[in-house]
Write a protein that holds these residues in place. Structure first.
Motif, PDB file in Angstrom:
ATOM      1  N   MET A 201       0.854  -1.181   0.000  1.00 37.30           N
ATOM      2  CA  MET A 201       0.000   0.000   0.000  1.00 37.30           C
ATOM      3  C   MET A 201       0.896   1.238   0.000  1.00 37.30           C
ATOM      4  SD  MET A 201      -3.092   1.016   2.629  1.00 37.30           S
ATOM      5  CE  MET A 201      -4.029  -0.456   2.261  1.00 37.30           C
TER       6      MET A 201
ATOM      7  N   SER B 174       0.691   7.374   0.003  1.00 40.35           N
ATOM      8  CA  SER B 174      -0.263   8.377  -0.493  1.00 40.35           C
ATOM      9  C   SER B 174      -1.690   7.831  -0.599  1.00 40.35           C
ATOM     10  CB  SER B 174       0.190   8.900  -1.859  1.00 40.35           C
ATOM     11  OG  SER B 174       0.296   7.829  -2.777  1.00 40.35           O
ATOM     12  N   ASP B 175      -1.843   6.491  -0.594  1.00 39.03           N
ATOM     13  CA  ASP B 175      -3.176   5.894  -0.689  1.00 39.03           C
ATOM     14  C   ASP B 175      -3.855   5.742   0.668  1.00 39.03           C
ATOM     15  OD1 ASP B 175      -2.931   5.692  -3.399  1.00 39.03           O
ATOM     16  OD2 ASP B 175      -2.385   3.567  -3.391  1.00 39.03           O
TER      17      ASP B 175
ATOM     18  N   ARG C 175      -5.748   6.514   3.826  1.00 38.13           N
ATOM     19  CA  ARG C 175      -6.675   7.593   4.182  1.00 38.13           C
ATOM     20  C   ARG C 175      -7.025   7.611   5.668  1.00 38.13           C
ATOM     21  NH1 ARG C 175      -4.916   9.916   0.616  1.00 38.13           N
ATOM     22  NH2 ARG C 175      -5.618   9.754  -1.506  1.00 38.13           N
TER      23      ARG C 175
ATOM     24  N   ALA D  89      -7.634   2.611   2.415  1.00 40.73           N
ATOM     25  CA  ALA D  89      -6.918   3.252   1.313  1.00 40.73           C
ATOM     26  C   ALA D  89      -7.906   3.815   0.303  1.00 40.73           C
ATOM     27  CB  ALA D  89      -6.006   2.238   0.638  1.00 40.73           C
ATOM     28  N   THR D  90      -7.358   4.517  -0.663  1.00 38.90           N
ATOM     29  CA  THR D  90      -8.183   5.050  -1.735  1.00 38.90           C
ATOM     30  C   THR D  90      -8.945   3.910  -2.387  1.00 38.90           C
ATOM     31  OG1 THR D  90      -6.022   5.997  -2.291  1.00 38.90           O
ATOM     32  CG2 THR D  90      -7.885   6.992  -3.298  1.00 38.90           C
TER      33      THR D  90
ATOM     34  N   ARG E  17     -10.054  -0.544  -0.954  1.00 37.66           N
ATOM     35  CA  ARG E  17      -9.034  -1.439  -0.393  1.00 37.66           C
ATOM     36  C   ARG E  17      -8.832  -1.177   1.094  1.00 37.66           C
ATOM     37  NH1 ARG E  17      -3.750  -0.781  -3.637  1.00 37.66           N
ATOM     38  NH2 ARG E  17      -3.405  -0.130  -1.528  1.00 37.66           N
TER      39      ARG E  17
ATOM     40  N   THR F  11       1.981   9.107   6.683  1.00 38.24           N
ATOM     41  CA  THR F  11       0.589   9.225   6.230  1.00 38.24           C
ATOM     42  C   THR F  11      -0.166  10.373   6.888  1.00 38.24           C
ATOM     43  OG1 THR F  11      -0.268   7.767   7.964  1.00 38.24           O
ATOM     44  CG2 THR F  11       0.450   6.730   5.887  1.00 38.24           C
TER      45      THR F  11
END
Length: 174
Positions: free
Chosen positions: A81, A84-85, A87, A105-106, A109, A131
Motif C-alpha cells: 500500500m 499516499s493511498d 486515508r 486506502a483510496t 481497499r 501518512t
C-alpha cells in the motif's frame, strides 16, 4: 527501508505451543505409522515457521507485508500500500474484546494493520510520519502478559511430556 518481523515473544510462544501439542503424537501412533507421523509433524513445523516469518517493510514508497521466498509461493497474502493511498485507520472490535485496525486506502481497499510485530511503537511512528493519520491510542492486539503465560504453560507441557517419556523409557511407569 525498515523491516519489522513478528515479535520474538509471540514467535517463541506459538512455536512452543505447537511443539507442546504435537510432541507426544508419534509415541501414541502405531509403530508402522511413526515415521509418517514424524514426517507430517515436521512438515507442520515448517508450515508454522513459514506463517510466523511474515515481514512488514516500510520505505519511501509505502508499506509492504510479505513472506520470505521459501514460503511465499504457499502464502499469497502479501500486499503493498502506497503511503499516499492511506486515508485512515478504521478500528474494528473483535469477539474477544480487543480491537484490530484496518488501513483504509483510496478506493475500497482495506488491509489489516500488523499489530503483532517487534518494535511496534517504531512502526506506528513511521506510519504517522508518512501518512499523517493519527495513531493515538493504538496498541498491540493483546497485552504481552497473555503470551508470557501461554509460553510458560507450553514450556511446562513440554517438560512434563519429556519427563514422562524418560520415566517410561526407564521403566519407572508403564
Amino acid at each position: 527501508m525498515e523491516r519489522f518481523g513478528l515479535s520474538p515473544l509471540i514467535f517463541f510462544t506459538l512455536l512452543s505451543l505447537y511443539v507442546a501439542l504435537v510432541l507426544p503424537l508419534p509415541f501414541f501412533a502405531p509403530q508402522e505409522l511413526r515415521p509418517l507421523t514424524i514426517g507430517i509433524l515436521l512438515l507442520g513445523f515448517l508450515l508454522i515457521l513459514g506463517l510466523l516469518s511474515e515481514k512488514v517493510e516500510t520505505d519511501a514508497d509505502g508499506l509492504r507485508v510479505r513472506y520470505p521466498p521459501w514460503i511465499s509461493w504457499l502464502f499469497r497474502r502479501s500486499w503493498f500500500m502506497a503511503w499516499s493511498d492511506v486515508r485512515a485507520l478504521v478500528p474494528v472490535g473483535t469477539s474477544q474484546g480487543g480491537t484490530v485496525y484496518y488501513l483504509k486506502a483510496t478506493g475500497c481497499r482495506h488491509q489489516l494493520l500488523p499489530q503483532r510485530i517487534a518494535r511496534f511503537d517504531r512502526f506506528l511512528d513511521v506510519l504517522r510520519e508518512r501518512t499523517l493519520v493519527s495513531t493515538k491510542g493504538i496498541g498491540r492486539l493483546t497485552p504481552p502478559w497473555t503470551y508470557q503465560v501461554l509460553a510458560v504453560l507450553a514450556i511446562l507441557m513440554i517438560v512434563g511430556e519429556l519427563a514422562t517419556g524418560v520415566a517410561i523409557a526407564e521403566g519407572l511407569i508403564t
